[in-house]
Design an enzyme around this catalytic site. Structure first.
Site, short mmCIF file in Angstrom:
data_model
loop_
_atom_site.label_atom_id
_atom_site.label_comp_id
_atom_site.label_asym_id
_atom_site.label_seq_id
_atom_site.Cartn_x
_atom_site.Cartn_y
_atom_site.Cartn_z
N HIS A 125 -2.04 -12.49 10.46
CA HIS A 125 -1.64 -11.10 10.26
C HIS A 125 -1.45 -10.43 11.61
O HIS A 125 -2.19 -10.70 12.56
CB HIS A 125 -2.68 -10.34 9.42
CG HIS A 125 -2.33 -8.88 9.31
ND1 HIS A 125 -1.09 -8.47 8.85
CD2 HIS A 125 -3.01 -7.75 9.63
CE1 HIS A 125 -1.05 -7.15 8.89
NE2 HIS A 125 -2.19 -6.70 9.35
N CYS A 182 -3.15 -4.89 3.96
CA CYS A 182 -2.03 -5.73 4.43
C CYS A 182 -2.02 -7.13 3.83
O CYS A 182 -1.21 -7.96 4.24
CB CYS A 182 -2.06 -5.83 5.95
SG CYS A 182 -1.85 -4.24 6.74
N GLU A 238 0.84 -1.20 0.00
CA GLU A 238 0.00 0.00 0.00
C GLU A 238 0.88 1.25 0.00
O GLU A 238 0.40 2.35 0.24
CB GLU A 238 -0.96 0.00 1.18
CG GLU A 238 -0.30 -0.09 2.53
CD GLU A 238 -1.34 -0.04 3.65
OE1 GLU A 238 -2.14 -0.96 3.72
OE2 GLU A 238 -1.33 0.93 4.41
#
Lengths: 350, 135
Positions: free
Chosen positions: A237, A115, A83
């Site tokens: 994550h 992400c 990103e």
């Protein structure tokens, strides 16, 4: 079962660090309490000459160093998930492709899905390799993530990345299953031309991170016919140190399964790099037969799940030819907040 | 600063991948590559063979730049060194990721891929090699 999966891997983490307590002191906050609350002690900081392109190149070069028999011209696709691509229009992947000598017979695209853009790139490579359209594909997740001064994200948003070469030859870890769980959930975003992202605060938790990871992980285990106890390692994550541990417990995984892939306390949230650096850390120590469970999360929102089995070939990969995640984490130099503002362009030099 | 996109683009093989050439008449290596060998002259015509250098070398000498040229002001102070590459050529490049007091003449170094400069906030970004201590 057809052997398709990871052929090699490599990572890069910038060596500069800033401690959470140093950031907290600038804003008159209690650094120790913030570190305890977030489970983050320090985060990586890119130097002034590092961005997503340079981190991606270094990560992929590390992967190629480990796999000395692979000629870069055999790579048919490079997908870079981030990103924080250096350009809004002009691909990062072309820079990476040129820098490793894989151009010009090459498919390239840049991905963006908060992400999880890097794990989405792994799925794309699996598809192309499985279809026989390419011999090897490269999936990279890398970021130099942004945080507005004083925002809660400033304690976590960091820099780093990992690259995975996907193919059918000399597979060190077979990807048995993959699936995704995706909804339209606006928990975190950055509007076009804005320098810093915005987020929904607590909304980023239950309806976003936890819902997507839990559903993705559950569906993946249903598809694989597996249960948490079947896995040696689990990677989730890691936007902070608490979320991945909590979601792991909720799903029935233990801290022992999670800790090898949990890097966020020492380097912060590397966004697109986060779960992939966790996977790289696991592969640094993995043995044949180890089974790995990985679930990424990208705001906006979605999760990609992977069921992976380490093969005997991992013992033949020259893992020692590139630094391990533990070595990259240990190789560090601290900066103060003034240096941090310069390195991350908070001063917006004209 | 406007270095020129086309000029930079022409130099990508050297800046990204250390593409050099070698005179097959006398085995001298040139980086950046040359059209002909100044020692062998016409004997080298048609014998300048492309070769990729390792990006490894050692510091011959160095200095610390405190007042940087245009485009490098944000990076000061930074070390810049003359490096003798393992294959022979000498080049000038920045040293990164190394505390200044650890830089030594004779230090073994290897290349790392970094941003070199950019045409302000709207222009192209130029990437290439810098060097870090070899471990």
């Amino acid at each position: 079962m057809e052997e398709l999966g990871i052929v090699s891997y490599g990572s890069h983490i910038p060596r500069y660090r800033i401690k959470a307590e140093v950031i907290a002191a600038v804003w008159g906050k209690d650094g120790a309490a913030i570190s305890r609350g977030l489970g983050i002690f320090e985060k990586s900081v890119p130097s002034i000459d590092q961005d997503t392109a340079t981190i991606s190149v270094e990560a992929l070069r590390a992967a190629l160093k480990r796999c000395t028999t692979l000629n870069p011209t055999e790579i048919g696709a490079i997908y870079v998930g981030s990103e924080s691509h250096p350009y809004a229009v002009k691909p990062t992947g072309t820079i990476v492709g040129e820098a490793i000598g894989a151009t010009p017979d090459l498919m390239v695209a840049d991905y963006e899905f908060a992400c999880k853009a890097g794990t989405a790139a792994i799925q794309t490579c699996i598809g192309f390799v499985k279809a026989g359209m390419i011999k090897y594909g490269v999936a990279i997740g890398a970021d130099t993530s942004q945080a507005a001064p004083g925002d809660a994200l400033e304690y976590s948003a960091s820099a780093g990345g990992a690259a995975f070469i996907i193919g059918k030859n000399n597979v060190i870890a077979t990807i048995n299953h993959t699936l995704s769980y995706t909804t339209d959930t606006p928990d975190f975003w950055r509007r076009a031309e804005m320098k810093y992202p915005s987020h929904g605060g607590r909304f980023t938790g239950q309806p976003a991170y936890f819902k997507h990871i839990t559903n993705c992980a559950t569906k993946l285990m249903e598809k694989a016919g597996s249960k948490p106890q079947d896995y040696t390692y689990a990677i989730f994550h890691q936007p902070n140190g608490k979320f991945p541990v909590n979601v792991a417990k909720k799903l029935g995984f233990t801290i022992d399964q999670v800790k090898q892939g949990l890097m966020v306390p020492y380097i912060g949230n590397t966004y697109s790099g986060a779960s992939m650096i966790g996977l790289a850390s696991v592969l640094d120590v993995a043995k044949p037969g180890d089974r790995i469970f990985m679930t990424s999360y990208g705001s906006g929102a979605g999760s990609d799940g992977f069921d992976i089995t380490v093969t005997d070939t991992i013992t033949k990969l020259a893992r020692e030819n590139a630094p391990t995640i533990a070595q990259l984490v240990a190789d560090k130099e601290y900066v103060d907040y003034g240096q941090y503002t310069k390195m991350t362009n908070l001063l917006f030099w004209e | 600063m406007k270095e020129g996109v086309a000029r930079f683009w022409r130099q990508i093989p050297e800046r990204y991948n250390f593409m050099a050439n070698k005179c097959e008449s006398c085995d001298r290596v040139y980086f950046p590559p040359r059209e002909s060998c100044p020692y062998c002259r016409r004997k080298s015509i048609g014998k300048m063979k492309k070769t990729k250098l390792s990006g490894k070398g050692e510091v011959v000498t160095y200095t610390i730049v405190h007042i940087g040229p245009e485009g490098f002001e944000e990076q000061t102070p930074y070390p810049i060194a003359i490096i003798k590459l393992d294959e022979g050529p000498y080049i000038t490049a920045q040293i990164v990721d190394c505390p200044f007091d650890q830089i030594k003449i004779g230090m073994k170094v290897e290349s790392t891929f970094r941003k070199i400069q950019q045409d302000g906030h709207t222009g192209a970004i130029y990437y290439g090699y810098k060097f870090k201590q070899r471990k």
